[in-house]
Design a protein around this motif. Structure first.
Motif, short mmCIF file in Angstrom:
data_model
loop_
_atom_site.label_atom_id
_atom_site.label_comp_id
_atom_site.label_asym_id
_atom_site.label_seq_id
_atom_site.Cartn_x
_atom_site.Cartn_y
_atom_site.Cartn_z
N PRO A 1 49.92 22.63 54.18
CA PRO A 1 49.38 23.36 53.56
C PRO A 1 49.14 24.58 54.05
CG PRO A 1 48.08 21.91 54.97
CD PRO A 1 49.24 21.51 54.94
N VAL A 2 49.49 25.46 55.39
CA VAL A 2 49.51 26.23 56.10
C VAL A 2 50.72 27.21 55.89
CG1 VAL A 2 49.59 27.63 58.49
CG2 VAL A 2 48.42 26.20 58.34
N ASP A 3 51.67 26.11 55.46
CA ASP A 3 53.01 27.11 54.92
C ASP A 3 52.54 27.78 52.93
OD1 ASP A 3 54.29 26.22 56.74
OD2 ASP A 3 56.01 25.23 55.71
N TYR A 4 51.58 26.77 52.93
CA TYR A 4 51.47 27.19 51.33
C TYR A 4 50.47 28.63 51.23
CZ TYR A 4 53.46 24.18 48.94
OH TYR A 4 54.82 23.54 48.08
N TYR A 5 49.47 28.51 52.38
CA TYR A 5 48.49 29.53 51.51
C TYR A 5 49.24 31.26 52.79
CZ TYR A 5 44.79 26.09 51.02
OH TYR A 5 44.42 25.38 50.95
N ALA A 6 50.01 30.73 53.29
CA ALA A 6 50.98 32.15 54.45
C ALA A 6 51.78 32.75 53.22
CB ALA A 6 51.57 31.40 55.61
N ASN A 7 52.70 31.84 52.12
CA ASN A 7 53.40 31.82 51.57
C ASN A 7 52.88 32.73 50.41
OD1 ASN A 7 56.67 31.90 50.97
ND2 ASN A 7 55.75 31.83 49.21
N ASN A 8 52.27 31.89 50.01
CA ASN A 8 51.25 32.11 48.44
C ASN A 8 49.67 33.18 48.25
OD1 ASN A 8 52.79 30.21 48.04
ND2 ASN A 8 51.93 28.72 47.05
N VAL A 9 49.25 32.65 49.21
CA VAL A 9 48.14 33.60 49.13
C VAL A 9 48.34 34.81 50.38
CG1 VAL A 9 45.25 33.32 50.75
CG2 VAL A 9 46.33 31.45 49.44
N GLN A 10 49.04 34.89 51.21
CA GLN A 10 49.43 35.81 52.31
C GLN A 10 50.62 37.04 51.76
OE1 GLN A 10 50.34 35.34 55.89
NE2 GLN A 10 51.35 36.64 56.76
N GLY A 11 51.17 36.26 50.85
CA GLY A 11 52.30 36.77 50.18
C GLY A 11 51.50 37.61 48.81
N THR A 12 50.76 37.23 49.11
CA THR A 12 49.91 38.56 47.22
C THR A 12 49.51 39.40 47.67
OG1 THR A 12 50.09 35.74 45.72
CG2 THR A 12 48.37 38.26 45.02
N ILE A 13 49.32 38.79 48.79
CA ILE A 13 47.71 40.10 49.69
C ILE A 13 49.07 41.25 49.86
CG2 ILE A 13 46.44 40.60 51.19
CD1 ILE A 13 45.10 38.14 51.29
N SER A 14 49.86 41.02 50.91
CA SER A 14 51.31 41.86 51.06
C SER A 14 51.75 42.87 49.39
CB SER A 14 51.95 41.55 51.71
OG SER A 14 53.28 41.85 51.73
N LEU A 15 51.88 41.56 48.16
CA LEU A 15 52.56 42.55 47.20
C LEU A 15 51.06 43.83 46.91
CD1 LEU A 15 53.91 42.56 45.11
CD2 LEU A 15 52.75 41.10 43.84
N LEU A 16 50.01 42.95 46.27
CA LEU A 16 49.16 43.77 46.42
C LEU A 16 49.03 44.99 46.80
CD1 LEU A 16 46.50 41.30 45.76
CD2 LEU A 16 47.07 42.92 43.99
N GLN A 17 48.69 45.33 48.92
CA GLN A 17 48.79 46.06 49.25
C GLN A 17 49.49 47.20 48.50
OE1 GLN A 17 49.06 43.97 53.05
NE2 GLN A 17 46.70 44.67 53.68
N ALA A 18 51.14 46.85 49.02
CA ALA A 18 52.42 47.34 48.68
C ALA A 18 51.83 48.11 47.15
CB ALA A 18 53.63 46.15 48.13
N MET A 19 50.65 47.72 46.19
CA MET A 19 51.04 47.89 44.55
C MET A 19 49.67 49.39 44.67
SD MET A 19 51.38 44.62 42.72
CE MET A 19 50.98 45.40 41.07
N GLN A 20 48.97 48.81 45.69
CA GLN A 20 48.36 50.04 45.82
C GLN A 20 48.42 50.77 46.50
OE1 GLN A 20 45.04 47.44 48.19
NE2 GLN A 20 43.32 47.58 46.19
N SER A 21 49.72 51.06 47.50
CA SER A 21 49.93 51.91 47.79
C SER A 21 50.56 52.61 46.92
CB SER A 21 50.56 51.71 49.13
OG SER A 21 51.78 53.00 49.64
N ALA A 22 51.83 52.19 46.22
CA ALA A 22 52.28 52.67 45.35
C ALA A 22 52.56 52.97 44.28
CB ALA A 22 53.66 51.62 44.77
N GLN A 23 50.84 52.81 43.86
CA GLN A 23 50.29 53.38 42.34
C GLN A 23 50.42 52.61 41.70
OE1 GLN A 23 46.69 55.18 42.19
NE2 GLN A 23 46.95 54.19 44.42
N VAL A 24 50.71 51.23 41.07
CA VAL A 24 51.39 50.33 40.45
C VAL A 24 50.06 49.49 40.10
CG1 VAL A 24 53.27 48.78 40.22
CG2 VAL A 24 53.71 50.33 40.92
N LYS A 25 49.81 48.98 38.90
CA LYS A 25 48.17 48.34 38.78
C LYS A 25 48.35 47.17 37.76
CE LYS A 25 45.48 51.40 41.77
NZ LYS A 25 44.92 52.58 41.62
N THR A 26 49.75 47.64 37.20
CA THR A 26 49.51 45.90 35.99
C THR A 26 50.94 45.17 37.24
OG1 THR A 26 50.59 48.09 35.05
CG2 THR A 26 50.77 45.56 33.92
#
Length: 337
Positions: free
Chosen positions: A93-118
């Protein structure tokens, strides 16, 4: 429009890349190759007639994502990058939360930084948990029976919060049912590293003689033949659903959940028989204990996809199995050559 596909060299990502390129989008692929191979890039170039930009990187590498979004002037992201095996998620389960949830948080932070909102998110029917009624529509209560489904549900809830916080966001959570099949060329298909976690590639490998037999997890479910029933959808129909979602988001903001399925369920034994028909080969199997986290039956009400996205699945079970077998044979020939 410039579109970044995280997990873009994977099974669904690669087929979606083909559909998007053929629909006029400019596509960039981003993948850590943990469950795919960069060999797919050459196959995609053969199918589309053009090379596709590729960045090798983990979705948790926020800085690399930020630079990628900027360098390629990305307008929208389709987020496929995620671990996806129910059984493995129960064990790790830890691998799944790290890759899936943590990975999506990372992506959202990057998208917010780049002002990509779709964003189009690769979600799953597992967010419905144990079905309270069938077919499943988007109003069905959400829950989860395993860590994989829980990771998808956490992400959907995060995305709903993000959309509520800023009206510039447009987010579609596409709740996949069970993708199977391959591109008609036979050049790309579901080719997981190691032992397949999904039913169809495993059945195909048994039919091809690569594996001795299939283990059927449970034959005592309350279904017509006792085996689990799922809504299997051709991967090319699924890929076209992503193109439809991007078109939808070009004129729509907010958070939206949409089922992508056919509305029809097939049992494990139905699938075995269909592959035997397509391949002309026998598929030996044995009944074993139920698998933790599985539900008896799960199939979609796809009405909302038709109304909101102007999309519906058109390919049959025979199409799914024939294309799977074509890809399986193509893989065998490429290994031999």
């Amino acid at each position: 429009m410039n579109v970044l596909l995280t997990g873009g060299t994977g099974y669904i990502g690669s087929h979606t890349a083909v559909v998007l390129l053929q629909s006029g989008y400019r596509v960039v692929l981003y993948d850590n190759l943990s469950n795919s191979s960069d060999a797919v890039l050459e196959k995609l170039a053969q199918i589309t007639g053009q090379p596709i930009p590729f960045i090798k990187g983990d979705v948790r590498d926020t800085e690399l994502l930020i630079s990628t979004l900027a360098a390629h002037r990305i307008d929208a992201v389709v987020h496929f990058a995620g671990l996806k095996a129910v059984g493995e998620s129960v064990e790790k389960p830890v691998d799944y939360y790290a890759n899936n949830v943590q990975g999506t948080i990372s992506l959202l932070q990057a998208m917010q930084s780049a002002q990509v909102k779709t964003l189009v998110f690769s979600s799953s029917a597992t967010v419905y948990g144990e079905p309270q009624f069938l077919p499943l529509d988007e109003s069905h209560p959400t829950s989860a029976t395993n860590p994989y489904g829980r990771s998808k549900l956490h992400i959907e809830e995060m995305l709903k919060d993000v959309a509520a916080s800023d009206p510039a966001w447009g987010i579609a959570c596409l709740r996949y049912f069970n993708p199977v099949g391959a591109h008609e060329s036979g050049l790309i298909g579901e080719n997981p590293n190691g032992v397949p976690n999904n039913l169809m590639p495993y059945i195909a490998q048994v039919a091809a003689g690569q594996r001795a037999e299939l283990s059927v997890f449970g034959a005592d479910y309350p279904t017509a033949d006792g085996t689990g029933v799922r809504d299997y959808i051709h991967v090319m129909d699924l890929a076209q659903g992503h193109a439809a979602a991007l078109a939808f988001l070009s004129a729509t903001i907010g958070w939206h959940a949409v089922n992508l399925g056919t509305g029809k369920g097939y049992s494990v034994l139905d699938m075995i028989q269909a592959v035997e028909k397509a391949s002309g080969q026998r598929v030996p199997y044995k009944i074993v204990a139920r698998r933790a986290g599985d539900v008896a039956a799960c199939y979609a009400d796809p009405k909302k996809a038709g109304e909101a996205l102007n999309w519906r699945a058109t390919r049959t079970l025979d199409d799914m199995c024939a294309s799977t077998w074509r890809f399986q044979q193509s893989q065998r020939l490429s290994v031999m050559s």
